[in-house]
Design a protein around this motif. Sequence first.
Motif, short mmCIF file in Angstrom:
data_model
loop_
_atom_site.label_atom_id
_atom_site.label_comp_id
_atom_site.label_asym_id
_atom_site.label_seq_id
_atom_site.Cartn_x
_atom_site.Cartn_y
_atom_site.Cartn_z
N MET A 35 0.85 -1.20 0.00
CA MET A 35 0.00 0.00 0.00
C MET A 35 0.88 1.25 0.00
N SER A 36 0.71 2.06 -1.00
CA SER A 36 1.55 3.25 -1.05
C SER A 36 0.80 4.45 -0.49
N ALA A 37 1.56 5.47 -0.20
CA ALA A 37 0.97 6.68 0.36
C ALA A 37 -0.02 7.30 -0.61
N GLN A 38 0.33 7.27 -1.89
CA GLN A 38 -0.54 7.88 -2.89
C GLN A 38 -1.90 7.20 -2.92
N ALA A 39 -1.88 5.89 -2.89
CA ALA A 39 -3.13 5.15 -2.98
C ALA A 39 -4.06 5.49 -1.82
N ALA A 40 -3.46 5.60 -0.65
CA ALA A 40 -4.31 5.83 0.51
C ALA A 40 -4.83 7.26 0.59
N THR A 41 -4.11 8.18 0.01
CA THR A 41 -4.54 9.58 0.12
C THR A 41 -5.28 10.07 -1.12
N ALA A 42 -5.26 9.28 -2.18
CA ALA A 42 -5.77 9.74 -3.47
C ALA A 42 -7.25 10.12 -3.43
N HIS A 43 -8.01 9.53 -2.52
CA HIS A 43 -9.44 9.72 -2.57
C HIS A 43 -9.92 10.96 -1.85
N THR A 44 -9.04 11.68 -1.28
CA THR A 44 -9.49 12.88 -0.60
C THR A 44 -8.82 14.09 -1.21
N THR A 45 -9.58 15.15 -1.24
CA THR A 45 -8.99 16.39 -1.68
C THR A 45 -8.62 17.18 -0.44
N ARG A 46 -7.55 17.90 -0.52
CA ARG A 46 -7.15 18.65 0.66
C ARG A 46 -6.44 19.92 0.22
N SER A 47 -6.46 20.87 1.12
CA SER A 47 -5.78 22.10 0.79
C SER A 47 -4.28 21.84 0.75
N PRO A 48 -3.56 22.57 -0.10
CA PRO A 48 -2.12 22.34 -0.16
C PRO A 48 -1.50 22.66 1.20
N ARG A 49 -0.47 21.91 1.53
CA ARG A 49 0.17 22.13 2.83
C ARG A 49 0.83 23.50 2.84
N LYS A 69 -16.99 4.40 -2.03
CA LYS A 69 -15.62 4.91 -1.93
C LYS A 69 -15.14 4.90 -0.50
N ARG A 70 -16.09 5.19 0.40
CA ARG A 70 -15.73 5.20 1.81
C ARG A 70 -15.30 3.80 2.24
N HIS A 71 -16.04 2.79 1.81
CA HIS A 71 -15.68 1.42 2.16
C HIS A 71 -14.31 1.04 1.62
N LYS A 72 -14.04 1.52 0.41
CA LYS A 72 -12.75 1.22 -0.19
C LYS A 72 -11.63 1.85 0.65
N ARG A 73 -11.88 3.08 1.05
CA ARG A 73 -10.88 3.80 1.85
C ARG A 73 -10.68 3.12 3.21
N ILE A 74 -11.75 2.63 3.80
CA ILE A 74 -11.64 1.93 5.09
C ILE A 74 -10.76 0.69 4.92
N ALA A 75 -10.99 -0.04 3.84
CA ALA A 75 -10.18 -1.23 3.58
C ALA A 75 -8.71 -0.85 3.43
N GLU A 76 -8.46 0.25 2.74
CA GLU A 76 -7.08 0.70 2.55
C GLU A 76 -6.43 1.08 3.87
N LEU A 77 -7.20 1.80 4.69
CA LEU A 77 -6.65 2.23 5.98
C LEU A 77 -6.30 1.03 6.84
N LEU A 78 -7.18 0.03 6.86
CA LEU A 78 -6.90 -1.16 7.65
C LEU A 78 -5.63 -1.84 7.15
N ALA A 79 -5.49 -1.90 5.83
CA ALA A 79 -4.30 -2.54 5.26
C ALA A 79 -3.04 -1.76 5.62
N VAL A 80 -3.14 -0.43 5.55
CA VAL A 80 -1.98 0.41 5.91
C VAL A 80 -1.55 0.13 7.34
N CYS A 81 -2.52 -0.10 8.21
CA CYS A 81 -2.20 -0.33 9.61
C CYS A 81 -1.96 -1.80 9.92
N GLY A 82 -1.79 -2.60 8.89
CA GLY A 82 -1.41 -4.00 9.10
C GLY A 82 -2.55 -4.89 9.55
#
Lengths: 332, 343
Positions: free
Chosen positions: B1-15, B150-163
Amino acid sequence: MAKLLEIEHLHTQFFTSAGVVEAVNDVSYDVAEGETLGLVGESGCGKSVSALSVLRLISWPPGRIVGGSIRFLGKDLLKLSDAEIRRVRGRQIAMVFQEPMTSLNPVLTIGLQITETLEHHLGMSDAQADARAVELLGMVGISDPERRLKQYPHHLSGGMRQRVMIALALSCEPKLIIADEPTTALDVTIQAQILELMKDLSKRLGVALIIITHNLGVVARYADRVNVMYAGKIVEEGTADQIYHNPHHPYTIGLLASVPRMDQHRGKRLVPIDGQPPDLTKLDNGCAYRPRCRWAIDRCANEIPPLEHVGDGQKAACFRSHELGDEARAVS
Amino acid sequence: MSAQAATAHTTRSPRSVEKGETLLEIRNLKKYFAVTEGVVVHRTVGDIKAVDDVSFTIRKGETLGLVGESGCGKTTTGRCILQLERPTAGEIVFEGTNLERLDQKAMIPMRQKMQVIFQDPYSSLNPRMKVGEILGEPMRVHGIQPDRAKRHKRIAELLAVCGLNPKFADRYPHEMSGGQRQRVGIARALCLNPDFIICDEAVSALDVSIQAQVINLLEDLREEFDLTYLFIAHDLSVVHHLCNRVAVMYLGKVMELAESDELFDHPMHPYTRALLSAVPVADPKIEAERQHQVLPGEVPSPINPPSGCVFHPRCPLVVDSCRAEIPPLRELRTGHWVACTQV
């Protein structure tokens, strides 16, 4: 040194709705007079239950000591009547528990709790017991002991309460004190005070000490010998020096590699043990550590490795302990 | 799981804050809790000075450790930063915004950027919610991922990121072990894509072998998602391992603040020295040679703290002036701040 306590093939089980939990599974060890033994392992490894079994403090239901023998000064504690074991508890073997708030009676004064023990076990008069209680509190470093005797546990801080517990444990001059996570609930500077006090008093009074803890640092500082437990069994046994510098069991090696250490370089990544401890109701005929072990072989699945000598008094329960050479130990 | 994949689904203001710049600044933070008496009419009879004039900064990308014993104010400091407690006085500046001036509503968008991981994985997860609901709720509340699929997909990704196995989304917390629950707590902190996470004793309740797994996970996530941590803990070995800089607190005040290596190699404040000497190292040879300085006495009550330097009743270096004057934090070596006049 003479053997004070000899535990042989102890089995303690809990009969629950989920099945039989083999909390202590064929454990044998002994304690010599005046020595400090560390019992280490993670939650649920059976370290506390094995110690509670010594004083037969396992309540039925659901728990029961189903086999083995516990010889203390020549007597088998498991064969004593209830009245006889009560004379051993607190008199010859005392306990210090983790949580001093729950192990002291909140509605009785400190003084009453100490003098009760003295009067019951040693047959002292009120006046004698009071005088001895003052002396005991002074010995454990509590200032103004006369006033403290009239106070209740809630008047005291956590560290003070643990000092009272130690005073209680020492009150009948026992031969052995079992301390179950005595400092886990305390802050680190208070932990140091309490451990130094216990070490000092046990040396001075010649009391043997079993320290049960999950903290490898505490064991390194205070224990002469160490038993490492996993899933209800002792997997390694040796002097503190052997356990930390020449571990022979993969679990011990893994445990040492997973603790962050202040004296080591920060950048070093921890090597955790993968997976989780097994369900103690579903143990099979193999080594319980096998699923998490990086050195597991086929034989580990079919046979339980016995605790065998690996040299110089050290024992390990692993078929491959002799092969786990420098490469394995370099991990830790 | 890469950082891009996990963050791609949200839009956010530039840091707005670059790595190494100040992300959070705390100036003269005070939090007093009133001690009241009386059943019908409450009279204030005193203050518990939980946090008393604390200042520090956290730079983007670093991990600041906040250590000290029970009651030293480290958790209250964290809660004030998150505005879970309103500070009595002082400023909390996050990405240039003064948080203590914001009202509840204006605080909502800020909460997305600041998350917290609690100590107890048993009490910090709702026992009646499935893991999927626990992770989905913050996204729904903040309108980050309104689309269910999309939310379900993101939840699955988050769980995977956290092992964790993505199938855990259908489980309840009681079906999981302590280590797994703590991973859920971490996934929940990540689900809003925060910049800053407060880890309040996040690994203290875990067994050693599991603790090492979670420590490594926190390190990986910091790397992957560019996170900044405030790591509140009492275990100095863990703090030493994880933190770039460390602040030592005692009775509501910062006693010493320095880079981690500097603090552990050259502790200057007598309290820090005693604290470090009290921690046993897992090596009997080193233990046999170490000096053990046992600190006498106990932490005084924060209701009636000692005058002058709050540490003076237990301090081995105490002189008369310590009883009268509060020692200021002074920079004695580059980046090494100490609140003691005797070193």
